[in-house]
Design a protein around this motif. Structure first.
Motif, mmCIF file in Angstrom:
data_model
loop_
_atom_site.group_PDB
_atom_site.id
_atom_site.type_symbol
_atom_site.label_atom_id
_atom_site.label_comp_id
_atom_site.label_asym_id
_atom_site.label_seq_id
_atom_site.Cartn_x
_atom_site.Cartn_y
_atom_site.Cartn_z
ATOM 1 N N VAL A 86 2.564 6.865 4.734
ATOM 2 C CA VAL A 86 3.190 6.882 3.715
ATOM 3 C C VAL A 86 1.645 6.537 3.118
ATOM 4 N N LEU A 89 0.664 9.812 0.802
ATOM 5 C CA LEU A 89 1.716 9.445 -0.149
ATOM 6 C C LEU A 89 0.507 8.854 -1.728
ATOM 7 N N ASP A 90 0.040 7.646 -0.641
ATOM 8 C CA ASP A 90 -0.722 6.729 -1.476
ATOM 9 C C ASP A 90 -1.547 6.956 -1.860
ATOM 10 N N GLY A 93 -1.247 9.856 -4.628
ATOM 11 C CA GLY A 93 -0.644 9.398 -5.609
ATOM 12 C C GLY A 93 0.942 9.845 -5.974
ATOM 13 N N VAL A 94 1.343 9.703 -5.034
ATOM 14 C CA VAL A 94 2.869 9.818 -4.804
ATOM 15 C C VAL A 94 4.038 8.831 -4.674
ATOM 16 N N GLU A 95 4.584 8.939 -5.734
ATOM 17 C CA GLU A 95 5.787 7.429 -5.402
ATOM 18 C C GLU A 95 6.772 7.963 -4.181
ATOM 19 N N ARG A 96 7.118 8.713 -4.307
ATOM 20 C CA ARG A 96 9.011 8.995 -4.008
ATOM 21 C C ARG A 96 8.808 10.395 -3.697
ATOM 22 N N HIS A 116 10.690 2.789 5.189
ATOM 23 C CA HIS A 116 9.792 3.199 4.113
ATOM 24 C C HIS A 116 10.798 3.704 2.937
ATOM 25 N N PRO A 118 12.121 2.565 0.088
ATOM 26 C CA PRO A 118 11.601 3.249 -1.477
ATOM 27 C C PRO A 118 10.495 4.502 -1.556
ATOM 28 N N ARG A 119 9.807 5.086 -0.401
ATOM 29 C CA ARG A 119 9.161 6.134 -0.763
ATOM 30 C C ARG A 119 9.722 7.510 -0.583
#
Length: 275
Positions: A86, A89-90, A93-96, A116, A118-119
């Motif tokens: 996670v 991804l942050d 800059g990747v939301e999902r 997690h 929502p990701r």
């Protein structure tokens, strides 16, 4: 176009490489125990990128160039490895992302999908298991290897190559295997840590449920010659989740051989196209 970069992610350093256009749907590849991102072949990643996916492969802790701990002393649990994903991804800059988790990292994929959610856009479980005790055990034909001399590069290489051969399906490409292992050893901060620490960590699970609580599309990909997790393990994943699907790779063992890439890429592109 490929990039490799070190990211500060959740208090640790993770090395990641991306393929393709960041505007495309993201696919996060998480390999199994002891495997750096090199075990997701760059040519396979490029194929997925050519099919319109933004592909991310990375070194988990204790592999490759990422944060490494002394052998036998990992300072993390499986849930921490999920939190690393996670955090990566942050950093990107990747939301999902569409998460692809292989072997041991099926547990990481499950934690991501439950805790997690929502990701996670979808989950693909490759050569892994639900862990149900009623499933068939590993093949009794698997050889048992003595631990290698970590100070002897040739012996270390031979140990890993022979383990790869034992886990392979109908055919084994020793030349390709040796090339991968040599590059992996040369790139690792401490290969003894790579081979031991994932097995020494705490194997915790998701806090919010299990396979039946996954609310994203789930695909299982499994070789019909897998000696570690026989095919029934892939079937169990399919049956444990709502509307699960299974793609069987004929002749494949506990790996993703090049001869299976076309089937794998087609299935993954279809699976990741829905969201």
């Amino acid at each position: 176009m490929t990039t490799e970069q070190l990211f500060q992610a959740g208090g640790v350093e993770l090395c990641a490489e991306t393929f393709g256009d960041p505007a495309d749907p993201a696919v996060l590849l998480i390999h199994g125990a002891s495997a750096s991102m090199l075990w997701w072949d760059a040519r396979l990643c490029a194929r997925l990128a050519d099919r319109g996916r933004y592909v991310i492969r990375y070194d988990q802790r204790d592999t490759g160039r990422s944060t490494t701990y002394p052998p036998g002393r990992p300072e993390y649990a499986m849930s921490d490895l999920a939190a690393d994903a996670v955090a990566l991804l942050d950093a990107l800059g990747v939301e999902r992302a569409h998460v692809v988790a292989q072997s041991m990292s099926g547990g990481i994929g499950l934690i991501l999908g439950v805790d997690h959610a929502p990701r996670v856009a979808s989950l693909t479980f490759v050569a892994t298991s639900t862990g149900d005790a009623s499933l068939p055990p590993s093949s009794d034909e698997l050889p048992r290897f003595e631990p290698p001399d970590f100070a002897d590069p040739a012996a270390l290489e031979e140990y890993v190559v022979r383990a790869m051969e034992a886990e392979a399906g109908e055919s084994f490409d020793e030349v390709a295997a040796r090339s991968l292992v040599r590059r992996d050893i040369a790139r690792a901060t401490d290969y003894e840590s790579s081979l031991t620490n994932h097995y020494a960590m705490e194997f915790d699970g998701p806090r919010g449920g299990g396979f039946g609580d996954l609310a994203v599309p789930v695909l299982a990909v499994h070789g019909d010659r897998d000696p570690i997790f026989p095919l029934e393990h892939g079937e169990a994943i399919r049956d444990a989740v709502p509307d699960g699907r299974l793609v069987v790779l004929r002749g494949a063992g506990h790996e993703l051989p090049e001869r299976s890439w076309d089937a794998f890429v087609d299935a993954l592109v279809e699976h990741t196209g829905a969201s």
